[in-house]
Design a protein around this motif. Structure first.
Motif, short mmCIF file in Angstrom:
data_model
loop_
_atom_site.label_atom_id
_atom_site.label_comp_id
_atom_site.label_asym_id
_atom_site.label_seq_id
_atom_site.Cartn_x
_atom_site.Cartn_y
_atom_site.Cartn_z
N LYS A 55 7.14 11.20 1.58
CA LYS A 55 5.87 11.42 2.27
C LYS A 55 4.74 10.75 1.49
O LYS A 55 4.77 10.70 0.25
CB LYS A 55 5.60 12.90 2.43
CG LYS A 55 6.63 13.56 3.34
CD LYS A 55 6.28 15.02 3.57
CE LYS A 55 7.41 15.68 4.32
NZ LYS A 55 7.25 15.78 5.71
N VAL A 56 3.74 10.28 2.22
CA VAL A 56 2.61 9.56 1.63
C VAL A 56 1.92 10.37 0.52
O VAL A 56 1.66 9.82 -0.56
CB VAL A 56 1.61 9.11 2.72
CG1 VAL A 56 0.32 8.59 2.11
CG2 VAL A 56 2.25 8.05 3.61
N ALA B 108 5.77 4.50 0.76
CA ALA B 108 6.36 5.77 1.20
C ALA B 108 7.51 5.51 2.17
O ALA B 108 8.58 6.12 2.07
CB ALA B 108 5.30 6.66 1.82
N ALA B 109 7.30 4.60 3.11
CA ALA B 109 8.35 4.27 4.06
C ALA B 109 9.55 3.64 3.35
O ALA B 109 10.70 3.95 3.66
CB ALA B 109 7.81 3.32 5.13
N ASP C 279 0.85 -1.20 0.00
CA ASP C 279 0.00 0.00 0.00
C ASP C 279 0.88 1.24 0.00
O ASP C 279 2.10 1.17 0.12
CB ASP C 279 -0.98 -0.01 1.18
CG ASP C 279 -0.30 0.16 2.53
OD1 ASP C 279 0.93 0.31 2.60
OD2 ASP C 279 -1.01 0.14 3.54
N VAL C 280 0.25 2.40 -0.14
CA VAL C 280 1.01 3.64 -0.30
C VAL C 280 1.84 3.96 0.94
O VAL C 280 2.96 4.47 0.83
CB VAL C 280 0.08 4.82 -0.70
CG1 VAL C 280 -0.86 5.18 0.43
CG2 VAL C 280 0.87 6.03 -1.16
N THR C 281 1.36 3.63 2.12
CA THR C 281 2.10 3.90 3.35
C THR C 281 3.39 3.08 3.39
O THR C 281 4.46 3.61 3.72
CB THR C 281 1.24 3.60 4.59
OG1 THR C 281 0.04 4.37 4.50
CG2 THR C 281 1.96 3.93 5.87
N VAL D 154 4.08 10.23 -2.66
CA VAL D 154 4.10 8.88 -3.24
C VAL D 154 2.76 8.58 -3.89
O VAL D 154 2.70 8.00 -4.98
CB VAL D 154 4.47 7.84 -2.17
CG1 VAL D 154 4.25 6.42 -2.67
CG2 VAL D 154 5.91 8.04 -1.72
N SER D 155 1.68 8.99 -3.26
CA SER D 155 0.36 8.78 -3.83
C SER D 155 0.21 9.45 -5.19
O SER D 155 -0.33 8.87 -6.14
CB SER D 155 -0.71 9.30 -2.85
OG SER D 155 -1.99 9.05 -3.35
N GLN E 273 -7.83 0.52 1.48
CA GLN E 273 -6.50 0.71 0.92
C GLN E 273 -6.43 0.31 -0.54
O GLN E 273 -7.17 -0.57 -0.99
CB GLN E 273 -5.47 -0.13 1.68
CG GLN E 273 -5.30 0.24 3.12
CD GLN E 273 -4.30 -0.67 3.79
OE1 GLN E 273 -4.25 -1.86 3.51
NE2 GLN E 273 -3.50 -0.10 4.68
#
Length: 122
Positions: free
Chosen positions: A58-59, A52-53, A47-49, A62-63, A83
Motif C-alpha cells: 500500500k502507498v 507501491a504497485a 514515484d511512490v504510487t 511504501v511512503s 510528486q
C-alpha cells in the motif's frame, strides 16, 4: 583474505563505522526496504504510487519505508510537481544491494541463512 574487484586497501573501521554499517544492514533487514532500492536500481526514477504497485504494498506503507531509506541516504528524491520521484544515485548502495543478493542467489548449494523468518536449520 578474500579479494574482490571492488576491494581497496582501507584502514580498519572505527567503532562508529561498524555501528553505522550495522544500522544500514538493520534498516535493510525488512524485505520491502531491500526490495525498494533494488527495484529503483532496475527501474530508476519512480514515484511512490508506481513503487507501491511494483512491490505489492500500500502507498502509505511504501511512503514510510521510503522516508526511512531517504533519511539513511539509501535513496534520494526530487520533487516533480506534487510528486516525489525516488532514485538510487549512490554507487555504494547499488554495489551493496547487488552484492548481497548475488551472494544469496549465486549458488543453489549454499545453505540458506538462519534468520527470524527462515527458522533454524538442522
Amino acid at each position: 583474505m578474500v579479494r574482490t574487484s571492488h576491494q581497496r586497501c582501507a584502514r580498519e573501521p572505527t567503532g562508529r563505522h561498524l555501528d553505522d554499517a550495522a544500522a544500514v544492514f538493520h534498516l535493510l533487514s525488512a524485505p520491502i526496504r531491500l526490495r525498494l532500492p533494488w527495484w529503483l536500481l532496475h527501474h530508476p526514477e519512480r514515484d511512490v504510487t508506481a513503487l507501491a504497485a511494483a512491490v505489492g504494498a500500500k502507498v502509505p506503507a511504501v511512503s514510510q519505508h521510503l522516508a526511512k531509506l531517504r533519511l539513511a541516504g539509501l535513496v534520494s528524491a526530487r520533487t516533480q510537481g506534487a510528486q516525489h520521484i525516488y532514485t538510487v544515485d549512490d554507487p555504494h548502495v547499488a554495489v551493496l544491494i547487488e552484492q548481497v543478493l548475488d551472494h544469496i542467489t549465486d549458488s543453489d548449494a549454499r545453505p540458506r541463512p538462519v534468520g527470524p523468518q527462515s527458522g533454524p536449520t538442522s
